[in-house]
Motif scaffolding. Sequence first.
Motif, PDB file in Angstrom:
ATOM      1  N   GLU A 125      32.130  -9.050  46.794  1.00 28.27           N
ATOM      2  CA  GLU A 125      32.477  -7.648  46.577  1.00 28.27           C
ATOM      3  C   GLU A 125      32.839  -7.409  45.101  1.00 28.27           C
ATOM      4  N   LEU A 126      33.584  -8.317  44.545  1.00 27.20           N
ATOM      5  CA  LEU A 126      33.986  -8.214  43.148  1.00 27.20           C
ATOM      6  C   LEU A 126      32.777  -8.278  42.217  1.00 27.20           C
ATOM      7  N   ARG A 127      31.891  -9.222  42.474  1.00 23.07           N
ATOM      8  CA  ARG A 127      30.664  -9.327  41.658  1.00 23.07           C
ATOM      9  C   ARG A 127      29.843  -8.040  41.739  1.00 23.07           C
ATOM     10  N   ALA A 128      29.749  -7.479  42.923  1.00 23.98           N
ATOM     11  CA  ALA A 128      28.963  -6.259  43.116  1.00 23.98           C
ATOM     12  C   ALA A 128      29.542  -5.086  42.332  1.00 23.98           C
ATOM     13  N   LEU A 129      30.857  -5.039  42.188  1.00 24.35           N
ATOM     14  CA  LEU A 129      31.490  -3.933  41.463  1.00 24.35           C
ATOM     15  C   LEU A 129      31.076  -3.881  39.993  1.00 24.35           C
ATOM     16  N   VAL A 130      30.768  -5.026  39.418  1.00 27.46           N
ATOM     17  CA  VAL A 130      30.445  -5.042  37.987  1.00 27.46           C
ATOM     18  C   VAL A 130      28.959  -5.235  37.707  1.00 27.46           C
ATOM     19  N   SER A 131      28.145  -5.234  38.743  1.00 28.15           N
ATOM     20  CA  SER A 131      26.714  -5.396  38.533  1.00 28.15           C
ATOM     21  C   SER A 131      26.001  -4.059  38.684  1.00 28.15           C
ATOM     22  N   GLY A 132      24.844  -3.959  38.111  1.00 27.34           N
ATOM     23  CA  GLY A 132      24.030  -2.759  38.261  1.00 27.34           C
ATOM     24  C   GLY A 132      24.643  -1.537  37.621  1.00 27.34           C
ATOM     25  N   PRO A 133      24.047  -0.381  37.881  1.00 22.27           N
ATOM     26  CA  PRO A 133      24.482   0.848  37.235  1.00 22.27           C
ATOM     27  C   PRO A 133      25.903   1.266  37.596  1.00 22.27           C
ATOM     28  N   ALA A 134      26.374   0.950  38.800  1.00 23.98           N
ATOM     29  CA  ALA A 134      27.735   1.343  39.166  1.00 23.98           C
ATOM     30  C   ALA A 134      28.768   0.595  38.334  1.00 23.98           C
ATOM     31  N   GLY A 135      28.387  -0.554  37.794  1.00 19.76           N
ATOM     32  CA  GLY A 135      29.320  -1.331  36.984  1.00 19.76           C
ATOM     33  C   GLY A 135      29.289  -0.960  35.531  1.00 19.76           C
ATOM     34  N   GLY A 136      28.534   0.040  35.174  1.00 18.13           N
ATOM     35  CA  GLY A 136      28.446   0.437  33.777  1.00 18.13           C
ATOM     36  C   GLY A 136      29.070   1.794  33.545  1.00 18.13           C
ATOM     37  N   VAL A 137      29.251   2.132  32.296  1.00 17.11           N
ATOM     38  CA  VAL A 137      29.868   3.398  31.919  1.00 17.11           C
ATOM     39  C   VAL A 137      28.992   4.035  30.859  1.00 17.11           C
ATOM     40  N   THR A 138      28.892   5.331  30.899  1.00 19.49           N
ATOM     41  CA  THR A 138      28.204   6.044  29.827  1.00 19.49           C
ATOM     42  C   THR A 138      29.196   6.941  29.124  1.00 19.49           C
ATOM     43  N   MET A 180      41.028  -8.531  38.076  1.00 18.37           N
ATOM     44  CA  MET A 180      39.565  -8.401  38.042  1.00 18.37           C
ATOM     45  C   MET A 180      39.120  -7.155  38.817  1.00 18.37           C
ATOM     46  N   PHE A 181      39.669  -6.945  40.006  1.00 14.32           N
ATOM     47  CA  PHE A 181      39.318  -5.754  40.779  1.00 14.32           C
ATOM     48  C   PHE A 181      39.725  -4.485  40.035  1.00 14.32           C
ATOM     49  N   THR A 182      40.925  -4.473  39.513  1.00 14.12           N
ATOM     50  CA  THR A 182      41.424  -3.286  38.820  1.00 14.12           C
ATOM     51  C   THR A 182      40.527  -2.928  37.640  1.00 14.12           C
ATOM     52  N   LEU A 183      40.168  -3.918  36.837  1.00 16.57           N
ATOM     53  CA  LEU A 183      39.297  -3.658  35.688  1.00 16.57           C
ATOM     54  C   LEU A 183      37.907  -3.208  36.145  1.00 16.57           C
ATOM     55  N   ALA A 184      37.392  -3.831  37.192  1.00 15.54           N
ATOM     56  CA  ALA A 184      36.075  -3.430  37.711  1.00 15.54           C
ATOM     57  C   ALA A 184      36.097  -1.977  38.181  1.00 15.54           C
ATOM     58  N   TYR A 185      37.173  -1.586  38.851  1.00 15.52           N
ATOM     59  CA  TYR A 185      37.288  -0.201  39.299  1.00 15.52           C
ATOM     60  C   TYR A 185      37.382   0.766  38.127  1.00 15.52           C
ATOM     61  N   THR A 186      37.969   0.335  37.006  1.00 16.86           N
ATOM     62  CA  THR A 186      38.035   1.248  35.858  1.00 16.86           C
ATOM     63  C   THR A 186      36.645   1.614  35.365  1.00 16.86           C
ATOM     64  N   LEU A 187      35.712   0.703  35.471  1.00 18.95           N
ATOM     65  CA  LEU A 187      34.343   1.018  35.054  1.00 18.95           C
ATOM     66  C   LEU A 187      33.776   2.158  35.902  1.00 18.95           C
ATOM     67  N   ASP A 212      31.273  -2.047  24.636  1.00 12.05           N
ATOM     68  CA  ASP A 212      32.107  -3.237  24.446  1.00 12.05           C
ATOM     69  C   ASP A 212      33.066  -3.414  25.617  1.00 12.05           C
ATOM     70  N   TYR A 213      33.656  -2.320  26.067  1.00  9.41           N
ATOM     71  CA  TYR A 213      34.585  -2.403  27.190  1.00  9.41           C
ATOM     72  C   TYR A 213      33.851  -2.868  28.453  1.00  9.41           C
ATOM     73  N   THR A 214      32.706  -2.270  28.718  1.00  8.80           N
ATOM     74  CA  THR A 214      31.917  -2.652  29.895  1.00  8.80           C
ATOM     75  C   THR A 214      31.551  -4.128  29.830  1.00  8.80           C
ATOM     76  N   ALA A 215      31.078  -4.577  28.678  1.00  5.59           N
ATOM     77  CA  ALA A 215      30.693  -5.981  28.524  1.00  5.59           C
ATOM     78  C   ALA A 215      31.897  -6.906  28.680  1.00  5.59           C
ATOM     79  N   ALA A 216      33.044  -6.521  28.118  1.00  4.45           N
ATOM     80  CA  ALA A 216      34.243  -7.359  28.211  1.00  4.45           C
ATOM     81  C   ALA A 216      34.729  -7.467  29.656  1.00  4.45           C
TER      82      ALA A 216
END
Length: 170
Positions: A153-166, A67-74, A122-126
Amino acid sequence: MLYIDFTPDSDMDIPAGAARAWREGLIGLATLSATDLRYGWFAYQIDFKVGGHAFLSATREPLVDIMFTLAYTLQELRAGGSAEINFTENSYVIHLKLVGDRVRFTSSHRTPAVPPECPVEDYTAAVRAFVASGVAYLVESRPALAENPVLDELRALVSGPAGGVTGNQE
C-alpha cells in the motif's frame, strides 16, 4: 536544499509492550496491521530539513508512519495545493503549500522569517526516495515484512501519477 532521512536503531524496532510476544513468536510481521506498524514499530531518528532549516532533527518517530504521512502529502498537494505533516503525540505541524512550481514549508513552531521552499519535483523525488529506502531497509532487516500488504500500500502511494505533484496552485 531538501533532506529527508532516517537513522535505523534496532533497539527501537519493537515496542516495549510487544517485545515478549514477539520473542515468543506470537506476533508476525507479515500480519501486523497498518495501525500497529504506524504507531509503535520501528521508531527511528528522522531528519527533515529544507533550505537549511531543520523541521525535524533526530526526532524519534515510527518510520512507517512518517513514510505514509509524507506519501499522503504528495496526494494532498496534488489535489488541493496544500498538505500537513502532523504528529499524534504533540501539536507540532509542518505545513506545505504549492506556490507555482515550488513547495513552501512553514510550521507551527519556529519557522524562519522567510519560509524555505524547494521545487515540487525535488520534494516528490525526495519523498519517493525516502519511502523506497525505508521500505528496502525494513524488508532487508526484517524479511517477514516483505509479505505484509501494508508495504505494498505504501509503495502504491508513491508510484504513478497519484504519487506525483504538479505546480501552478497559486
